[in-house]
Design a protein around this motif. Structure first.
Motif, PDB file in Angstrom:
ATOM      1  N   LYS A  78       0.830  -1.204   0.000  1.00  0.00           N
ATOM      2  CA  LYS A  78       0.000   0.000   0.000  1.00  0.00           C
ATOM      3  C   LYS A  78       0.869   1.261   0.000  1.00  0.00           C
ATOM      4  O   LYS A  78       0.570   2.237  -0.699  1.00  0.00           O
ATOM      5  N   ALA A  79       1.965   1.209   0.782  1.00  0.00           N
ATOM      6  CA  ALA A  79       2.861   2.367   0.865  1.00  0.00           C
ATOM      7  C   ALA A  79       3.569   2.606  -0.466  1.00  0.00           C
ATOM      8  O   ALA A  79       3.771   3.762  -0.882  1.00  0.00           O
ATOM      9  N   ILE A  80       3.948   1.528  -1.144  1.00  0.00           N
ATOM     10  CA  ILE A  80       4.628   1.658  -2.436  1.00  0.00           C
ATOM     11  C   ILE A  80       3.706   2.281  -3.474  1.00  0.00           C
ATOM     12  O   ILE A  80       4.107   3.160  -4.252  1.00  0.00           O
ATOM     13  N   GLU A  81       2.450   1.834  -3.503  1.00  0.00           N
ATOM     14  CA  GLU A  81       1.489   2.385  -4.456  1.00  0.00           C
ATOM     15  C   GLU A  81       1.299   3.892  -4.228  1.00  0.00           C
ATOM     16  O   GLU A  81       1.274   4.679  -5.184  1.00  0.00           O
ATOM     17  N   LYS A  82       1.170   4.251  -2.955  1.00  0.00           N
ATOM     18  CA  LYS A  82       0.963   5.671  -2.651  1.00  0.00           C
ATOM     19  C   LYS A  82       2.216   6.481  -2.957  1.00  0.00           C
ATOM     20  O   LYS A  82       2.128   7.613  -3.478  1.00  0.00           O
ATOM     21  N   ALA A  83       3.387   5.912  -2.663  1.00  0.00           N
ATOM     22  CA  ALA A  83       4.647   6.609  -2.941  1.00  0.00           C
ATOM     23  C   ALA A  83       4.835   6.810  -4.442  1.00  0.00           C
ATOM     24  O   ALA A  83       5.326   7.855  -4.888  1.00  0.00           O
ATOM     25  N   LYS A  84       4.453   5.817  -5.237  1.00  0.00           N
ATOM     26  CA  LYS A  84       4.548   5.937  -6.694  1.00  0.00           C
ATOM     27  C   LYS A  84       3.670   7.062  -7.212  1.00  0.00           C
ATOM     28  O   LYS A  84       4.078   7.852  -8.083  1.00  0.00           O
ATOM     29  N   GLU A  85       2.443   7.133  -6.687  1.00  0.00           N
ATOM     30  CA  GLU A  85       1.520   8.178  -7.110  1.00  0.00           C
ATOM     31  C   GLU A  85       2.088   9.562  -6.790  1.00  0.00           C
ATOM     32  O   GLU A  85       2.063  10.484  -7.624  1.00  0.00           O
ATOM     33  N   ASN A  86       2.605   9.704  -5.565  1.00  0.00           N
ATOM     34  CA  ASN A  86       3.166  10.993  -5.162  1.00  0.00           C
ATOM     35  C   ASN A  86       4.424  11.335  -5.959  1.00  0.00           C
ATOM     36  O   ASN A  86       4.657  12.503  -6.320  1.00  0.00           O
ATOM     37  N   PHE A  87       5.238  10.319  -6.221  1.00  0.00           N
ATOM     38  CA  PHE A  87       6.478  10.538  -6.976  1.00  0.00           C
ATOM     39  C   PHE A  87       6.184  10.929  -8.417  1.00  0.00           C
ATOM     40  O   PHE A  87       6.803  11.863  -8.962  1.00  0.00           O
ATOM     41  N   ASP A  88       5.230  10.246  -9.060  1.00  0.00           N
ATOM     42  CA  ASP A  88       4.897  10.530 -10.454  1.00  0.00           C
ATOM     43  C   ASP A  88       4.221  11.892 -10.608  1.00  0.00           C
ATOM     44  O   ASP A  88       4.428  12.596 -11.611  1.00  0.00           O
ATOM     45  N   SER A  89       3.400  12.246  -9.621  1.00  0.00           N
ATOM     46  CA  SER A  89       2.685  13.523  -9.709  1.00  0.00           C
ATOM     47  C   SER A  89       3.494  14.695  -9.187  1.00  0.00           C
ATOM     48  O   SER A  89       3.122  15.863  -9.388  1.00  0.00           O
ATOM     49  N   GLY A  90       4.580  14.384  -8.490  1.00  0.00           N
ATOM     50  CA  GLY A  90       5.406  15.449  -7.928  1.00  0.00           C
ATOM     51  C   GLY A  90       4.864  16.004  -6.635  1.00  0.00           C
ATOM     52  O   GLY A  90       5.389  16.992  -6.097  1.00  0.00           O
ATOM     53  N   GLU A  91       3.802  15.421  -6.135  1.00  0.00           N
ATOM     54  CA  GLU A  91       3.222  15.876  -4.879  1.00  0.00           C
ATOM     55  C   GLU A  91       3.957  15.228  -3.706  1.00  0.00           C
ATOM     56  O   GLU A  91       4.350  14.072  -3.764  1.00  0.00           O
ATOM     57  N   GLY A  92       4.094  15.955  -2.635  1.00  0.00           N
ATOM     58  CA  GLY A  92       4.742  15.407  -1.461  1.00  0.00           C
ATOM     59  C   GLY A  92       6.251  15.373  -1.610  1.00  0.00           C
ATOM     60  O   GLY A  92       6.814  15.740  -2.653  1.00  0.00           O
ATOM     61  N   ASP A  93       6.906  14.922  -0.576  1.00  0.00           N
ATOM     62  CA  ASP A  93       8.367  14.871  -0.564  1.00  0.00           C
ATOM     63  C   ASP A  93       8.823  13.414  -0.643  1.00  0.00           C
ATOM     64  O   ASP A  93       9.331  12.845   0.321  1.00  0.00           O
ATOM     65  N   VAL A  94       8.631  12.795  -1.805  1.00  0.00           N
ATOM     66  CA  VAL A  94       8.993  11.392  -2.015  1.00  0.00           C
ATOM     67  C   VAL A  94      10.097  11.325  -3.061  1.00  0.00           C
ATOM     68  O   VAL A  94       9.932  11.807  -4.191  1.00  0.00           O
ATOM     69  N   SER A  95      11.217  10.729  -2.699  1.00  0.00           N
ATOM     70  CA  SER A  95      12.354  10.600  -3.612  1.00  0.00           C
ATOM     71  C   SER A  95      12.433   9.178  -4.153  1.00  0.00           C
ATOM     72  O   SER A  95      11.755   8.261  -3.668  1.00  0.00           O
ATOM     73  N   GLN A  96      13.269   9.010  -5.162  1.00  0.00           N
ATOM     74  CA  GLN A  96      13.499   7.679  -5.716  1.00  0.00           C
ATOM     75  C   GLN A  96      14.109   6.759  -4.662  1.00  0.00           C
ATOM     76  O   GLN A  96      13.829   5.551  -4.618  1.00  0.00           O
ATOM     77  N   SER A  97      14.919   7.328  -3.782  1.00  0.00           N
ATOM     78  CA  SER A  97      15.539   6.552  -2.708  1.00  0.00           C
ATOM     79  C   SER A  97      14.486   6.024  -1.740  1.00  0.00           C
ATOM     80  O   SER A  97      14.556   4.869  -1.300  1.00  0.00           O
ATOM     81  N   ASP A  98      13.502   6.874  -1.423  1.00  0.00           N
ATOM     82  CA  ASP A  98      12.420   6.441  -0.520  1.00  0.00           C
ATOM     83  C   ASP A  98      11.644   5.279  -1.132  1.00  0.00           C
ATOM     84  O   ASP A  98      11.313   4.300  -0.459  1.00  0.00           O
ATOM     85  N   LEU A  99      11.356   5.406  -2.424  1.00  0.00           N
ATOM     86  CA  LEU A  99      10.611   4.370  -3.127  1.00  0.00           C
ATOM     87  C   LEU A  99      11.404   3.063  -3.166  1.00  0.00           C
ATOM     88  O   LEU A  99      10.852   1.976  -2.988  1.00  0.00           O
ATOM     89  N   THR A 100      12.707   3.186  -3.389  1.00  0.00           N
ATOM     90  CA  THR A 100      13.560   1.995  -3.442  1.00  0.00           C
ATOM     91  C   THR A 100      13.607   1.281  -2.097  1.00  0.00           C
ATOM     92  O   THR A 100      13.560   0.048  -2.031  1.00  0.00           O
ATOM     93  N   LYS A 101      13.687   2.045  -1.015  1.00  0.00           N
ATOM     94  CA  LYS A 101      13.716   1.442   0.322  1.00  0.00           C
ATOM     95  C   LYS A 101      12.431   0.675   0.616  1.00  0.00           C
ATOM     96  O   LYS A 101      12.462  -0.411   1.197  1.00  0.00           O
ATOM     97  N   LEU A 102      11.304   1.239   0.233  1.00  0.00           N
ATOM     98  CA  LEU A 102      10.026   0.550   0.440  1.00  0.00           C
ATOM     99  C   LEU A 102       9.980  -0.754  -0.356  1.00  0.00           C
ATOM    100  O   LEU A 102       9.497  -1.782   0.132  1.00  0.00           O
ATOM    101  N   LYS A 103      10.499  -0.711  -1.572  1.00  0.00           N
ATOM    102  CA  LYS A 103      10.522  -1.922  -2.394  1.00  0.00           C
ATOM    103  C   LYS A 103      11.450  -2.978  -1.795  1.00  0.00           C
ATOM    104  O   LYS A 103      11.146  -4.178  -1.816  1.00  0.00           O
ATOM    105  N   LEU A 104      12.586  -2.544  -1.245  1.00  0.00           N
ATOM    106  CA  LEU A 104      13.507  -3.487  -0.595  1.00  0.00           C
ATOM    107  C   LEU A 104      12.875  -4.079   0.665  1.00  0.00           C
ATOM    108  O   LEU A 104      13.073  -5.253   0.976  1.00  0.00           O
TER     109      LEU A 104
END
Length: 317
Positions: free
Chosen positions: A112-138
Motif C-alpha cells: 500500500k505504501a509503495i502504491e501511494k509513494a509511486k503516485e506521489n512521486f509521479d505527480s510530484g506531490e509530497g516529498d517522495v524521492s526515488q531513494s524512498d521508493l527503493t527502500k520501500l521496495k527493498l
C-alpha cells in the motif's frame, strides 16, 4: 341455459385445477427445501466427522501409540523423548503460523505504501524521492523472502510431526493450532520445583548404579538424584527461568513497536507521514514481533526440555 351452466362448470373446474396446481407446486417446493437442508446438514455432519480435530494432547497420544509399535526395532524412543519432540514441532508450527500472519500483514502495508509513494512521486506531490521508493521496495522484498522461509519451515515442521504420528500432515488436516501462548511455569525456585516433583538431591554414596534410589525416609514415592543428575536438572531449570525473563522484556517491546507501527501507518494514510519513518517502523515491528514469538517458543521448548529430563528419572512401568 345449458350452455351457460357448462361454461360456469368449466370455469369452476379450471379454477380448482389451478389452485390444486399452485398448492402442489408449493408442497413440492417445501419438500425440495427440506431435502436440501437435510442433505446439507448430513453432508456437514459427515465432513465434520471426517475432519475431527486433533489437539496437542491427541497428537502426543498418537505418537506414543505409534512409538510403542516400534518397540522391537531401532525406531523406538523413550516415551518422554517422543512427548518432547511432539511438543517441540507443535510449538514450532504454531509460532511460524503466527509469524506468517504477521509477515502477510506487513507485506500489505508495504504494498500500500509503495502504491501511494509511486503516485506521489509521479505527480510530484509530497516529498517522495526515488531513494524512498527503493527502500520501500527493498522492505517488501525482504518481507516476501521471510514469507518463503516461513512457508518452508511450516512444511518441514509438518513433515517431522507427521512422521511421529505416522500420518501425512497437509493444510487439510484439522489440527488445533492456537495463538502462541507461554506455558505457565509457577515455580520461583529450584527447591520448590524439586518438592513439587518429589525429587531430592542426595550424595553419590547412597545411590545405586542407575543414579537414583527410592527415598526411604519419606512415605511418598520420592526419588533421590545424584549430584550430576541434579546439576543437569538445575541447568534445565535455569534455561526456563532465563527464557521467562527474556519473554517479559520482549513482550514490553512488542507493545511499544505495535503502537509505533499503528501511528506511522495512520499518519502515512492521512498524507502527513514520512515514507522513511514508515519503512523503519515496519522493519522494527517485524523484527521485534518475530523475536517476541521466538521468545514464547524458546520458553515453551525449555519447559518441555525440563519435563523430559524430569520424567526420565521416574521408574518406567
Amino acid at each position: 341455459m345449458l350452455q351457460q351452466k357448462s361454461i360456469i362448470m368449466r370455469k369452476i373446474f379450471l379454477r380448482s385445477v389451478s389452485v390444486a396446481s399452485t398448492h402442489t407446486r408449493f408442497i413440492i417446493a417445501l419438500v425440495l427445501v427440506f431435502l436440501l437442508q437435510t442433505g446439507v446438514c448430513f453432508l456437514w455432519a459427515v465432513d465434520t466427522k471426517a475432519r475431527a480435530t486433533m489437539s496437542l494432547q491427541k497428537l502426543i497420544e498418537l505418537a506414543l501409540d505409534y512409538n510403542l509399535k516400534n518397540k522391537s526395532d531401532s525406531k523406538y524412543l523413550p516415551p518422554e523423548n517422543i512427548t518432547f519432540l511432539v511438543k517441540k514441532y507443535f510449538y514450532q508450527i504454531e509460532t511460524q503460523m503466527e509469524q506468517l500472519g504477521n509477515a502477510n500483514e506487513v507485506r500489505g502495508h508495504f504494498q500500500k505504501a509503495i502504491e501511494k509513494a509511486k503516485e506521489n512521486f509521479d505527480s510530484g506531490e509530497g516529498d517522495v524521492s526515488q531513494s524512498d521508493l527503493t527502500k520501500l521496495k527493498l522492505g517488501l522484498s525482504n518481507t516476501l523472502n521471510n514469507i518463503i522461509d516461513l512457508n518452508h519451515g511450516l512444511q518441514i515442521g509438518k513433515l517431522n510431526l507427521g512422521k511421529l504420528i505416522d500420518q501425512e500432515l497437509r493444510d487439510g488436516n484439522n489440527i488445533i493450532f492456537r495463538d502462541p501462548t507461554p506455558i505457565d511455569f509457577p515455580y520461583t525456585s529450584f527447591d520448590d520445583f524439586l518438592k513439587a516433583k518429589k525429587l531430592n538431591l542426595q550424595s553419590k554414596k547412597i545411590t545405586d548404579k542407575v543414579g537414583i534410589v527410592p527415598n526411604e525416609i519419606h512415605g511418598e514415592q520420592s526419588i533421590n538424584l545424584t549430584e550430576e543428575n541434579g546439576l543437569l536438572l538445575y541447568k534445565a531449570f535455569l534455561d526456563v527461568t532465563s527464557s521467562r525473563d527474556k519473554l517479559l522484556l520482549s513482550g514490553k517491546n512488542r507493545k511499544i513497536t505495535r503502537a509505533l507501527l499503528i501511528s506511522e501507518v495512520a499518519n502515512y494514510d492521512f498524507g502527513i507521514g514520512d515514507s522513511q519513518e514508515l519503512f523503519e517502523a515496519l522493519m522494527i515491528y517485524t523484527r521485534i514481533f518475530s523475536s517476541y514469538l521466538d521468545s514464547i517458543y524458546t520458553l515453551n521448548v525449555a519447559v518441555a526440555e525440563l519435563e523430559k529430563a524430569t520424567d526420565s528419572f521416574y521408574p518406567k512401568h
